[in-house]
Design a protein around this motif. Structure first.
Motif, PDB file in Angstrom:
ATOM      1  N   LEU A   1       0.830  -1.203   0.000  1.00  0.00           N
ATOM      2  CA  LEU A   1       0.000   0.000   0.000  1.00  0.00           C
ATOM      3  C   LEU A   1       0.864   1.252   0.000  1.00  0.00           C
ATOM      4  CD1 LEU A   1      -3.001   0.880   0.160  1.00  0.00           C
ATOM      5  CD2 LEU A   1      -2.735   0.972   2.634  1.00  0.00           C
ATOM      6  N   VAL A   2       1.906   1.257   0.842  1.00  0.00           N
ATOM      7  CA  VAL A   2       2.788   2.428   0.907  1.00  0.00           C
ATOM      8  C   VAL A   2       3.522   2.623  -0.417  1.00  0.00           C
ATOM      9  CG1 VAL A   2       4.832   3.377   2.043  1.00  0.00           C
ATOM     10  CG2 VAL A   2       3.060   2.279   3.400  1.00  0.00           C
ATOM     11  N   VAL A   3       4.077   1.527  -0.953  1.00  0.00           N
ATOM     12  CA  VAL A   3       4.797   1.622  -2.221  1.00  0.00           C
ATOM     13  C   VAL A   3       3.856   2.038  -3.345  1.00  0.00           C
ATOM     14  CG1 VAL A   3       6.085   0.304  -3.942  1.00  0.00           C
ATOM     15  CG2 VAL A   3       6.566  -0.025  -1.525  1.00  0.00           C
ATOM     16  N   GLY A   4       2.633   1.478  -3.355  1.00  0.00           N
ATOM     17  CA  GLY A   4       1.684   1.816  -4.405  1.00  0.00           C
ATOM     18  C   GLY A   4       1.284   3.283  -4.373  1.00  0.00           C
ATOM     19  N   ILE A   5       1.037   3.819  -3.174  1.00  0.00           N
ATOM     20  CA  ILE A   5       0.676   5.234  -3.063  1.00  0.00           C
ATOM     21  C   ILE A   5       1.843   6.118  -3.501  1.00  0.00           C
ATOM     22  CG2 ILE A   5       0.090   7.053  -1.418  1.00  0.00           C
ATOM     23  CD1 ILE A   5      -1.514   4.998   0.145  1.00  0.00           C
ATOM     24  N   TYR A   6       3.064   5.713  -3.123  1.00  0.00           N
ATOM     25  CA  TYR A   6       4.237   6.492  -3.545  1.00  0.00           C
ATOM     26  C   TYR A   6       4.378   6.481  -5.070  1.00  0.00           C
ATOM     27  CZ  TYR A   6       9.113   7.670  -4.410  1.00  0.00           C
ATOM     28  OH  TYR A   6      10.262   8.238  -4.890  1.00  0.00           O
ATOM     29  N   VAL A   7       4.219   5.297  -5.666  1.00  0.00           N
ATOM     30  CA  VAL A   7       4.319   5.206  -7.130  1.00  0.00           C
ATOM     31  C   VAL A   7       3.204   6.010  -7.794  1.00  0.00           C
ATOM     32  CG1 VAL A   7       4.176   3.606  -9.082  1.00  0.00           C
ATOM     33  CG2 VAL A   7       5.478   2.969  -7.046  1.00  0.00           C
TER      34      VAL A   7
ATOM     35  N   VAL B   1       3.854   9.080 -10.338  1.00  0.00           N
ATOM     36  CA  VAL B   1       3.337   9.101 -11.712  1.00  0.00           C
ATOM     37  C   VAL B   1       2.417  10.302 -11.917  1.00  0.00           C
ATOM     38  CG1 VAL B   1       1.975   7.830 -13.412  1.00  0.00           C
ATOM     39  CG2 VAL B   1       3.560   6.599 -11.932  1.00  0.00           C
ATOM     40  N   LYS B   2       1.631  10.622 -10.898  1.00  0.00           N
ATOM     41  CA  LYS B   2       0.731  11.783 -10.995  1.00  0.00           C
ATOM     42  C   LYS B   2       1.542  13.064 -11.169  1.00  0.00           C
ATOM     43  CE  LYS B   2      -2.914  14.180  -8.399  1.00  0.00           C
ATOM     44  NZ  LYS B   2      -3.683  14.202  -7.141  1.00  0.00           N
ATOM     45  N   ARG B   3       2.613  13.216 -10.382  1.00  0.00           N
ATOM     46  CA  ARG B   3       3.469  14.401 -10.545  1.00  0.00           C
ATOM     47  C   ARG B   3       4.136  14.424 -11.905  1.00  0.00           C
ATOM     48  NH1 ARG B   3       4.949  13.218  -5.126  1.00  0.00           N
ATOM     49  NH2 ARG B   3       6.824  12.158  -5.920  1.00  0.00           N
ATOM     50  N   TRP B   4       4.539  13.242 -12.387  1.00  0.00           N
ATOM     51  CA  TRP B   4       5.172  13.172 -13.704  1.00  0.00           C
ATOM     52  C   TRP B   4       4.191  13.559 -14.810  1.00  0.00           C
ATOM     53  CZ3 TRP B   4       3.843   9.358 -17.437  1.00  0.00           C
ATOM     54  CH2 TRP B   4       4.605   9.398 -18.589  1.00  0.00           C
TER      55      TRP B   4
ATOM     56  N   GLY C   1      -7.963  22.293 -18.480  1.00  0.00           N
ATOM     57  CA  GLY C   1      -9.081  21.559 -17.890  1.00  0.00           C
ATOM     58  C   GLY C   1      -9.029  20.082 -18.201  1.00  0.00           C
ATOM     59  N   MET C   2      -8.689  19.745 -19.449  1.00  0.00           N
ATOM     60  CA  MET C   2      -8.590  18.337 -19.825  1.00  0.00           C
ATOM     61  C   MET C   2      -7.472  17.650 -19.071  1.00  0.00           C
ATOM     62  SD  MET C   2      -9.952  16.017 -21.667  1.00  0.00           S
ATOM     63  CE  MET C   2      -9.627  14.398 -22.359  1.00  0.00           C
ATOM     64  N   ARG C   3      -6.346  18.339 -18.882  1.00  0.00           N
ATOM     65  CA  ARG C   3      -5.228  17.739 -18.145  1.00  0.00           C
ATOM     66  C   ARG C   3      -5.614  17.479 -16.693  1.00  0.00           C
ATOM     67  NH1 ARG C   3      -1.961  21.817 -20.811  1.00  0.00           N
ATOM     68  NH2 ARG C   3      -1.652  22.873 -18.809  1.00  0.00           N
ATOM     69  N   VAL C   4      -6.260  18.440 -16.070  1.00  0.00           N
ATOM     70  CA  VAL C   4      -6.676  18.260 -14.672  1.00  0.00           C
ATOM     71  C   VAL C   4      -7.686  17.131 -14.543  1.00  0.00           C
ATOM     72  CG1 VAL C   4      -7.835  19.368 -12.719  1.00  0.00           C
ATOM     73  CG2 VAL C   4      -6.186  20.653 -14.072  1.00  0.00           C
ATOM     74  N   SER C   5      -8.611  17.015 -15.502  1.00  0.00           N
ATOM     75  CA  SER C   5      -9.599  15.936 -15.449  1.00  0.00           C
ATOM     76  C   SER C   5      -8.927  14.576 -15.583  1.00  0.00           C
ATOM     77  CB  SER C   5     -10.639  16.133 -16.557  1.00  0.00           C
ATOM     78  OG  SER C   5     -11.339  17.349 -16.385  1.00  0.00           O
ATOM     79  N   LEU C   6      -7.987  14.461 -16.509  1.00  0.00           N
ATOM     80  CA  LEU C   6      -7.282  13.192 -16.682  1.00  0.00           C
ATOM     81  C   LEU C   6      -6.494  12.819 -15.431  1.00  0.00           C
ATOM     82  CD1 LEU C   6      -5.961  13.326 -20.365  1.00  0.00           C
ATOM     83  CD2 LEU C   6      -7.722  11.825 -19.426  1.00  0.00           C
ATOM     84  N   ILE C   7      -5.805  13.788 -14.844  1.00  0.00           N
ATOM     85  CA  ILE C   7      -5.013  13.496 -13.649  1.00  0.00           C
ATOM     86  C   ILE C   7      -5.912  13.073 -12.497  1.00  0.00           C
ATOM     87  CG2 ILE C   7      -3.529  14.552 -11.906  1.00  0.00           C
ATOM     88  CD1 ILE C   7      -2.339  16.277 -14.138  1.00  0.00           C
ATOM     89  N   THR C   8      -7.041  13.768 -12.326  1.00  0.00           N
ATOM     90  CA  THR C   8      -7.970  13.404 -11.251  1.00  0.00           C
ATOM     91  C   THR C   8      -8.552  12.017 -11.465  1.00  0.00           C
ATOM     92  OG1 THR C   8      -8.531  15.745 -10.998  1.00  0.00           O
ATOM     93  CG2 THR C   8     -10.004  14.149  -9.987  1.00  0.00           C
ATOM     94  N   LEU C   9      -8.961  11.711 -12.694  1.00  0.00           N
ATOM     95  CA  LEU C   9      -9.530  10.387 -12.979  1.00  0.00           C
ATOM     96  C   LEU C   9      -8.480   9.302 -12.786  1.00  0.00           C
ATOM     97  CD1 LEU C   9     -12.033   8.879 -13.972  1.00  0.00           C
ATOM     98  CD2 LEU C   9     -11.194   9.189 -16.305  1.00  0.00           C
TER      99      LEU C   9
END
Length: 808
Positions: free
Chosen positions: A553-559, A563-566, A580-588
């Motif tokens: 769980l810890v490793v998965g959240i870190y990964v 990836v989200k930051r990347w 807006g499209m970028r923010v929607s994709l990142i949130t989804l």
């Protein structure tokens, strides 16, 4: 269990107490002291076999060390009883042989010698007794051999169990129990080790025979050349390749670091393989010696990684090749530790392999494990203390040490804490725990070191390959005729995928392997089995699985966050998507990722995929009693993120609230008003209510000004004046053209409406303000006045009502 073991011991002592049987001659005056004792072996041997079978049955399902020790003592007692029984039966056999010798062999049919029927019958009876006695002796020896073998197996089980029984207290290193194998020779460990060393000497002697001597010298010489000159020249060749054939940039540095680690690994592994061929290629070498040599060859892979990664990280000969931010003084101070650690680990693992092959006692194994943990823990503390001492000396000399990142500080702190934990465990007697911490520290160091170098190499390789400043990037751009930003997107995407794969590989290596018990091939097989679902067929939750699930769980959240930051900083900004499209994709992506991580953690903990129905049932029950709104907003949020009727950055109006959407979460949407305050609106309202999206479809803003003029104006002149003001304003678009419409004709005057378009609804307010200023100024310059509203005044004069109109 303890009651059963006690019953076994009492049963053995009562059943096979042969001392009274052997001393029956002393208690009976009619027999001499040397007379053989008659034992009912036919009745005793089945009982002994039954006891042996019961001990085997108990051993097969036992894991507790104390109970295994008791079963081992029972097996040894049974072995001694069987040996005593054998020794008691041997005199009876000797007596039967003497009687048969008196009777002599049976005469041949053609010899002419006849013997009486009594003699023939007596000989046959004695031969039958001798056959039964031989069978009983063989059975007793088989029980003895089985008991000894079972005892050896129990010792092996206890030795293997020591690697996992972390809570077993084997005695402090300052206590006599720990040092007992050095001064106590009752277990014959020195003899066992000496016998195995004799086998090793025999293997060396076989390889040094005249017909094998030249080949042995060849392999020894080849091993020495590979370990010294071969490693150096291979490293220099790879350095030449990196400098002359690779483009300038970070790729050279990461390639040279990887080359340094690889050359050390290859040289060490090849040298040990050549040594193995030098001493074990003879056909007469014992299998135990071959297995021992193969174990050392496998161990050389891990030791080569330790030495190679250490040289690559420190890079004392070429500081410009050094990947981590380490000063030259610290690197030189730590230079002896990588080869020292590799040699230390090799010697310690070799001693454990020697104990296992020679089948030494558990006490000797514990002693070897304790020394291993002591040396590795001392090395870890020495690395941390020397690093701090060098940095303090640099500060006192006025030099500024390297800027230490948070990650480096956490690594050094972890090494220090683990080293202290090892020492404390040894002092209080938890030798197995100390050994586990020692080898886990080394294993995690190997995994993280390999991950760091490989991730840097992959990132620099993709960046260099698709860079238009290099020949490869220019060639790809010409061949595919694509824009430069797409090459940057491809490089960022491949870098992210490669790092994700490396992170997963590192996680699998840490979860499924440990030092000395896992090879790269075994880890790959475990990874394939894991992703194939093997091990998740049944519900089996144990504490170890829970710890693995938490780590997952810890490793998965870190990964996921990495990836989200990347995506947010590197990849999506290089695409043509709007914000807006970028923010929607990142949130989804974030929402789906958290769901997958939770499901994966549940699976690692032992839950089957098809047994998660109870979670759905619980959620359904909860929705029926109070989660309706939460679930409704959650589903509405998913709809908003997928269908995108509104998106981040849109100007919307809902329920009298107008503002810009700043964030869409799974529960609510944040709208920022004109005064910078924020209104949080549940997602379900965007689905169930009427929403005005002023910016959807690149909508333009409309600026409308309505004015009332007196009835005596020139409408054509005023119309042209208003159009001129709109045309002169920079915010008003030329297409569609501004227009003036005659809205109404009232008693108050003529009502005209002027309309023009601006590029965005957000510019309406500012443009309207500018236009009003310009219109009023132009009307005053031209002498045109606006109509003023009329006010009816009612006055009473001399008892009469008078109506009077007046301008407001």
């Amino acid at each position: 269990m303890s009651t059963l073991l006690t019953w076994f011991r009492v049963f053995l002592l009562a059943l096979f107490a042969l001392t009274p049987l052997l001393t029956q001659a002393a208690d009976r005056p009619q027999q001499s002291e040397d007379a053989p004792v008659k034992i009912n072996a036919a009745a005793e041997l089945p009982k002994m076999q039954k006891v042996l079978d019961k001990i085997k049955q108990q051993v097969s399902g036992e894991t507790n060390d104390s109970r295994l020790t008791a079963l081992n003592e029972l097996a040894l007692e049974l072995s001694g009883t069987a040996d005593t029984l054998t020794q008691a039966l041997i005199p009876q056999r000797v007596q039967l042989l003497a009687q048969l010798a008196v009777l002599g062999p049976a005469p041949q049919a053609d010899s002419g010698v006849n013997e009486t029927a009594d003699v023939t019958r007596k000989r046959k009876s004695l031969e039958n007794q001798k056959g039964k006695l031989d069978d009983q002796i063989k059975q007793a020896e088989a029980i003895k051999s089985g008991a000894i073998t079972l005892s050896a197996q129990i010792v092996t089980l206890r030795r293997d169990a020591l690697k996992t029984q972390l809570a077993l207290n084997a005695g402090s290193i300052f206590g006599p129990r720990f040092w007992a194998p050095v001064f106590n020779n009752q277990s014959n460990d020195s003899k066992k080790i000496g016998n195995f060393i004799s086998e090793l000497r025999d293997a060396v002697a076989l390889s040094w025979e005249p017909e094998w001597r030249i080949g042995t010298l060849f392999w020894l010489l080849l091993a020495g050349l590979v370990a010294t000159a071969g490693r150096r020249y291979l490293e220099e060749f790879l350095a030449w390749v990196g400098i002359h054939l690779l483009p300038e940039g970070r790729l050279r540095r990461s390639f040279l670091a990887a080359a340094t680690a690889l050359t050390s690994l290859v040289a060490i592994v090849l040298a040990f393989n050549f040594l193995d061929l030098a001493f074990t290629r003879h056909d007469l070498v014992e299998d135990e010696v071959r297995d021992f040599a193969d174990g050392l060859v496998n161990l050389s892979i891990l030791c080569g990684l330790i030495a190679g990664l250490g040289r690559a990280f420190l890079s004392t000969r070429r500081s410009s090749w050094r990947l981590p931010n380490i000063s030259d003084e610290v690197a030189l101070a730590l230079k002896p530790f990588p080869p020292l650690t590799a040699a230390l680990v090799f010697v310690c693992q070799m001693s454990e392999t020697l104990n296992s092959t020679a089948n030494t006692s558990v006490a000797t194994t514990v002693f070897a494990n304790g020394l291993t943990a002591l040396l590795i823990g001392a090395t870890a503390l020495s690395i941390s203390f020397r690093t701090n001492r060098v940095r303090r000396r640099m500060i006192l000399q006025g030099q500024q040490p390297e800027a230490k990142s948070t990650l480096v500080g956490l690594i050094q702190m972890s090494i220090t804490l683990v080293g202290i934990g090892i020492m404390v465990s040894l002092v209080i007697g938890y030798v197995t725990l100390a050994r586990f911490l020692s080898y886990e520290l080394i294993w995690i160091g190997i995994v993280f070191g390999s991950f760091f170098i490989l991730s840097q190499l992959m990132a620099d390789s993709f960046e260099s390959l698709f860079s238009t400043h290099n020949a490869s990037g220019k060639s790809i751009q010409r061949s595919l005729n694509i824009d430069e930003r797409y090459l940057g997107q491809t490089a960022a995407l491949l870098t992210g995928v490669s790092r994700a794969v490396l992170v997963l590989a590192a996680a699998v290596a840490i979860l499924n392997g440990t030092f000395g018990s896992a090879t790269p091939i075994e880890l790959m097989q475990k990874a394939i089995e894991f992703w194939g679902g093997k091990g998740l067929e049944s519900l089996n939750i144990v504490p170890a699985h829970v710890l693995n699930a938490l780590l997952c769980l810890v490793v998965g959240i870190y990964v996921l966050r990495s990836v989200k930051r990347w995506l947010e900083r590197d990849f999506l900004p290089k695409t043509t998507m709007d914000e807006g499209m970028r923010v929607s994709l990142i949130t989804l992506f974030s929402n789906v990722g958290y769901v997958l991580i939770i499901l994966l953690a549940l699976s690692v903990m032992g839950l089957q995929w098809n047994k998660l129905a109870w979670i759905v049932s619980a959620l359904s029950l909860g929705m029926g009693f109070g989660l309706q709104e939460i679930v409704k907003n959650f589903v509405s949020g998913l709809i908003l993120l997928t269908e995108r009727p509104v998106k981040v950055g849109d100007l919307v109006s809902i329920s009298g609230i107008e503002g810009d959407i700043r964030r869409i979460s799974v529960r609510a949407t944040e709208i920022q008003l004109g005064d910078r305050s924020t209104v949080i609106v549940p997602n379900s309202q965007f689905i169930s209510q009427n929403v005005r999206n002023a910016t959807m479809g690149n909508a333009q803003g409309v600026v409308t000004v309505t004015l009332t003029f007196p009835l005596d104006i020139d409408p054509v002149q005023v119309r042209q004046l208003l159009l001129d003001v709109y045309h002169e304003n920079e915010s008003i678009l030329a297409t569609p053209e501004p227009s003036v419409s005659f809205k109404d004709l009232t008693a108050s005057g003529i009502i005209l409406s002027v309309t023009g378009n601006v590029s965005s609804p957000r510019r309406v307010s500012g443009a309207k303000s500018d236009l009003l200023f310009a219109i009023l100024t132009r009307l005053r310059d031209e002498g045109v006045v606006l109509s003023t509203p009329q006010t009816m005044i009612v006055e009473q004069r001399n008892g009469h009502i008078v109506l009077k109109e007046s301008d407001a």
